[in-house]
Design an enzyme around this catalytic site. Structure first.
Site, PDB file in Angstrom:
ATOM      1  N   CYS A   2      -6.585 -27.831  20.437  1.00  0.00           N
ATOM      2  CA  CYS A   2      -5.746 -26.567  20.473  1.00  0.00           C
ATOM      3  C   CYS A   2      -4.659 -27.116  20.670  1.00  0.00           C
ATOM      4  O   CYS A   2      -4.048 -28.228  20.410  1.00  0.00           O
ATOM      5  CB  CYS A   2      -6.189 -26.102  21.969  1.00  0.00           C
ATOM      6  SG  CYS A   2      -8.035 -25.645  22.154  1.00  0.00           S
ATOM      7  N   ARG A  50      -6.262 -21.556  20.253  1.00  0.00           N
ATOM      8  CA  ARG A  50      -7.746 -22.395  20.313  1.00  0.00           C
ATOM      9  C   ARG A  50      -8.360 -22.535  19.016  1.00  0.00           C
ATOM     10  O   ARG A  50      -8.350 -21.579  18.226  1.00  0.00           O
ATOM     11  CB  ARG A  50      -8.527 -21.502  21.435  1.00  0.00           C
ATOM     12  CG  ARG A  50      -9.964 -21.999  21.496  1.00  0.00           C
ATOM     13  CD  ARG A  50     -11.043 -21.065  22.212  1.00  0.00           C
ATOM     14  NE  ARG A  50     -11.957 -21.783  22.693  1.00  0.00           N
ATOM     15  CZ  ARG A  50     -13.204 -21.287  23.026  1.00  0.00           C
ATOM     16  NH1 ARG A  50     -13.303 -19.920  22.478  1.00  0.00           N
ATOM     17  NH2 ARG A  50     -14.225 -21.915  23.492  1.00  0.00           N
ATOM     18  N   LEU A  51      -8.948 -23.848  18.881  1.00  0.00           N
ATOM     19  CA  LEU A  51      -9.866 -23.993  18.201  1.00  0.00           C
ATOM     20  C   LEU A  51     -11.059 -24.298  18.732  1.00  0.00           C
ATOM     21  O   LEU A  51     -11.333 -25.344  19.637  1.00  0.00           O
ATOM     22  CB  LEU A  51      -9.312 -25.423  17.326  1.00  0.00           C
ATOM     23  CG  LEU A  51     -10.216 -26.170  16.285  1.00  0.00           C
ATOM     24  CD1 LEU A  51     -10.453 -24.965  15.100  1.00  0.00           C
ATOM     25  CD2 LEU A  51      -9.940 -27.498  15.661  1.00  0.00           C
ATOM     26  N   ALA A  52     -12.090 -23.436  18.767  1.00  0.00           N
ATOM     27  CA  ALA A  52     -13.133 -23.570  19.380  1.00  0.00           C
ATOM     28  C   ALA A  52     -14.255 -24.563  19.153  1.00  0.00           C
ATOM     29  O   ALA A  52     -14.744 -24.645  17.854  1.00  0.00           O
ATOM     30  CB  ALA A  52     -13.917 -21.882  19.409  1.00  0.00           C
ATOM     31  N   ILE A  53     -14.620 -25.242  19.970  1.00  0.00           N
ATOM     32  CA  ILE A  53     -15.410 -26.415  19.754  1.00  0.00           C
ATOM     33  C   ILE A  53     -16.675 -26.378  20.647  1.00  0.00           C
ATOM     34  O   ILE A  53     -17.850 -26.545  20.381  1.00  0.00           O
ATOM     35  CB  ILE A  53     -14.640 -27.864  19.912  1.00  0.00           C
ATOM     36  CG1 ILE A  53     -13.533 -27.734  18.855  1.00  0.00           C
ATOM     37  CG2 ILE A  53     -15.642 -29.152  19.788  1.00  0.00           C
ATOM     38  CD1 ILE A  53     -13.681 -28.019  17.384  1.00  0.00           C
ATOM     39  N   ASN A  75      -5.459 -29.101  25.880  1.00  0.00           N
ATOM     40  CA  ASN A  75      -5.735 -29.527  24.631  1.00  0.00           C
ATOM     41  C   ASN A  75      -6.568 -30.695  24.639  1.00  0.00           C
ATOM     42  O   ASN A  75      -6.082 -31.731  25.137  1.00  0.00           O
ATOM     43  CB  ASN A  75      -4.424 -29.672  23.806  1.00  0.00           C
ATOM     44  CG  ASN A  75      -4.656 -30.372  22.496  1.00  0.00           C
ATOM     45  OD1 ASN A  75      -5.460 -30.371  21.803  1.00  0.00           O
ATOM     46  ND2 ASN A  75      -3.558 -31.215  22.333  1.00  0.00           N
ATOM     47  N   ASP A 100     -15.506 -27.624  29.162  1.00  0.00           N
ATOM     48  CA  ASP A 100     -14.792 -28.665  30.017  1.00  0.00           C
ATOM     49  C   ASP A 100     -13.410 -28.253  30.645  1.00  0.00           C
ATOM     50  O   ASP A 100     -13.342 -29.038  31.516  1.00  0.00           O
ATOM     51  CB  ASP A 100     -14.774 -29.829  29.066  1.00  0.00           C
ATOM     52  CG  ASP A 100     -13.975 -29.466  27.769  1.00  0.00           C
ATOM     53  OD1 ASP A 100     -13.894 -28.403  27.502  1.00  0.00           O
ATOM     54  OD2 ASP A 100     -13.497 -30.382  26.985  1.00  0.00           O
ATOM     55  N   ILE A 291     -11.572 -41.007   1.104  1.00  0.00           N
ATOM     56  CA  ILE A 291     -10.586 -40.702  -0.122  1.00  0.00           C
ATOM     57  C   ILE A 291     -10.353 -42.117  -0.760  1.00  0.00           C
ATOM     58  O   ILE A 291     -10.592 -43.149  -0.424  1.00  0.00           O
ATOM     59  CB  ILE A 291      -9.043 -40.628   0.740  1.00  0.00           C
ATOM     60  CG1 ILE A 291      -8.766 -39.048   1.385  1.00  0.00           C
ATOM     61  CG2 ILE A 291      -8.077 -40.957  -0.376  1.00  0.00           C
ATOM     62  CD1 ILE A 291      -8.836 -37.995   0.196  1.00  0.00           C
TER      63      ILE A 291
END
Length: 639
Positions: A2, A50-53, A75, A100, A291
């Protein structure tokens, strides 16, 4: 993963402007595109992207305790949260989510500032306890997650995951710190706790900051440090067995996710080991991505494919073109501070590729520092044996003179490039390691800087960063000493910064199992002979992985993650370099010697010298001035 940001009134309960806080939060949209929320109360504003994990349904932030008196923005990931929940429940806490994040507020209530010692993971968080009128910030032990802050003249404290959120406030002064500029040109990054701006700081890894409203501003305090005791009595076989167990545990904890998960696979030992262990823990094929480079001198794609084939991963590969330099301005905007590691380009691309397939990716970052993998470590140990043979009083004049007389032969085979070695032998161990780690060496920086800038430095040298950490290392072992220095400088300022910004630019969470603090603590008890033995780096890791990885993957020369800078500056970037460095904000700042820069450009263009590293360092500094500072601010920096 986040983005967090906020404002805290250290003096009272003045109202926080919601529009300003919203602007600060929106500046970090890339870090958390799923949701964005604010919390405001008198004297406090908290923002979260938020990046929901984990706990996608109920893990929204800012998050509160049972009665709403404690609130946190966070974060990162607390990997042992499932073990902490029942312990906290026994202490009377009631959980309303499965996240968490909620562990943090209840851990604070039970254990106060010591709560951070219970967390295993990567984290940066800010917490407000209304009953105690206390504001508390913390950062994880290895500095995987970033945290910036600044105390403004009016007593308002700003903080954020990235500098850009604080710049969006509008009240942060953009006066450049000459000492930070010196650190950048020596190391390629601005070392903790400094930032490029005088008024802002980074909270160092393994530190907390506690402020009580109305009291004098507190100071950052350390709660952990790695101790290289090197005193474990253990056989090679026992060490391999224990390492295998610890790797499994660390990787298993980092495979907890409610969204698609995978791994970076470069074809090197570290990422290959992570993928091998993941494959053994997963019922489904592991998602991997690599890569490839057009230039075979930099291309490890074949080795990555061999590991992918062995473990039947779902493997994705994309080729980075040899002229992939259009990211210069993009990177400058991402990093907010000048940042000179050119491998940020392929790192950006591999994160871009990974995000097409997964939301979480495990990496092998940290393995070189913890297992003793850098080639420079072996060279340093060779030099140490030579330094031990003669006292400094003899070495300094003898090798110092040889270093001055010996020509700098960039074109020659490595064995004939003796100038750097002579210069290193004329120094103390710490000075020599700083010398080897400097992108632009002391004498070259002196020629590069103008008299105005030297006066602004007041005699400061970036080598003080290394000296300060070395004084705290509490070890005389030559390998352990430089590992300790790297863990507090290069790992944090370069590697972790690079991966965090490149991954979050694509809303990708990256987890680093080789930086698990319990693994790092255990490795620090092992003798250095288990890290480098007989000229073989990462001895223990390779031995432990022999049953799982092909021999030619582990016992081959290290290639790195590089780009062809020298060719760019003699070809497609030739005119851009001239225009940026000889006519623009960098030239107008008054901090650099124009004649020296022009000579470097001309020598490089005709092939007389390879100045690709200093030219790239200058070019990225110019990109920072243009993209972050804005028009006219480069000139005010020298005032």
């Amino acid at each position: 993963m986040c983005g967090i940001t906020g404002i805290f009134d250290t003096r009272g309960r003045r109202d926080i402007d919601r529009a300003v806080l919203q602007r600060m939060n929106d500046s970090q949209l890339h870090r958390g595109p799923d949701e964005g929320r604010l919390h405001l109360e008198p004297g406090l504003g908290l923002g979260h992207r938020r990046l929901a994990i984990i706990d996608i349904a109920t893990g929204q932030q800012p998050l509160f305790n049972e009665d709403g008196s404690v609130v946190v923005v966070f974060n990162g990931e607390i990997y042992n949260y499932q073990q902490l929940i029942p312990e906290l429940q026994k202490l009377g806490h009631v959980f309303h989510t499965r996240s968490d994040t909620e562990v943090i507020v209840h851990a604070w209530e039970s254990w106060d500032v010591n709560c951070v010692k219970r967390f295993r993971g990567m984290f940066a968080f800010a917490l407000w306890d209304r009953n105690q009128q206390t504001f508390f910030m913390a950062r994880d032990r290895l500095g995987v997650k970033p945290l910036y802050y600044a105390l403004l003249d009016d007593g308002m404290l700003l903080f954020g995951s990235e500098l850009k959120s604080m710049l969006a406030h509008g009240g942060l002064r953009r006066d450049l710190d000459p000492l930070a500029v010196e650190e950048y040109f020596a190391l390629g990054y601005v070392a903790e706790p400094r930032t490029i701006f005088k008024q802002a700081k980074k909270l160092p890894p393994a530190h907390t900051l506690l402020l009580r409203r109305g009291e004098r501003t507190g100071e950052a305090r350390a709660y952990w440090d790695v101790c290289f005791s090197l005193n474990a009595k253990i056989s090679d076989t026992q060490a391999c067995e224990q390492l295998a167990e610890k790797l499994q545990e660390s990787i298993r904890l980092r495979m907890i996710s409610e969204v698609p998960l995978g791994a970076f696979l470069s074809g090197g030992v570290d990422s290959s080991a992570v993928v091998a262990v993941m494959a053994g823990l997963s019922n489904e094929p592991v998602n991997t991505c690599s890569i490839a480079f057009e230039d075979p001198a930099f291309n490890e794609a074949g080795f990555a494919q061999a590991v992918a084939d062995r473990y039947r991963t779902r493997h994705s590969v994309e080729t980075v073109q040899s002229d992939d330099f259009d990211l210069i301005d993009t990177l400058a905007r991402l990093y907010d501070e000048p940042y000179a590691d050119s491998s940020a380009i392929p790192t950006y691309r591999v994160c871009q590729l990974a995000r097409k397939h997964v939301t979480v990716a495990l990496s092998g970052d940290g393995g070189d520092e913890t297992f003793g993998g850098y080639r420079r470590y072996k060279l340093h140990l060779m030099e140490e044996r030579m330094r031990a043979a003669l006292p400094l009083g003899l070495r300094r004049p003898l090798f110092g003179t040889l270093g001055q007389l010996y020509p700098k032969a960039d074109w020659a085979p490595r064995v004939l490039r003796g100038k750097t070695t002579f210069e290193a032998l004329a120094r103390t161990s710490v000075q020599a390691y700083f010398h080897s780690m400097s992108l632009i060496r002391d004498a070259d920086r002196s020629r590069l800087y103008s008299s105005t800038f030297k006066s602004a430095l007041g005699g400061y040298s970036a080598r003080e960063v290394f000296s300060q950490h070395a004084a705290r290392a509490d070890t005389e072992d030559p390998l352990a000493l430089i590992q300790y220095i790297d863990m507090h400088t290069y790992l944090v300022g370069d590697i972790n910064t690079k991966v965090d910004r490149a991954s979050m630019a694509h809303s990708l969470e990256v987890r680093e199992p080789l930086m698990d603090h319990e693994l790092v603590e255990w490795l620090a008890t092992l003798p250095s002979s288990l890290k480098i033995r007989g000229g073989e780096s990462k001895f223990l890791l390779k031995k432990a992985m022999e049953p799982h990885l092909p021999h030619d993957i582990m016992y081959r020369p290290k290639m790195g993650f590089a780009v062809p800078l020298a060719n760019w500056f003699r070809g497609p970037l030739r005119e851009r370099v001239r225009g940026a460095l000889l006519d623009g904000p960098l030239a107008d700042s008054g901090w650099f010697d124009h004649t020296t820069i022009r000579q470097m450009i001309e020598q490089h263009e005709r092939g007389a010298r390879d100045h690709s590293t200093p030219l790239w360092t200058l070019l990225m500094y110019d990109a920072f001035l243009r993209n972050t500072c804005g028009a006219g601010l480069a000139q005010t920096a020298a005032a």
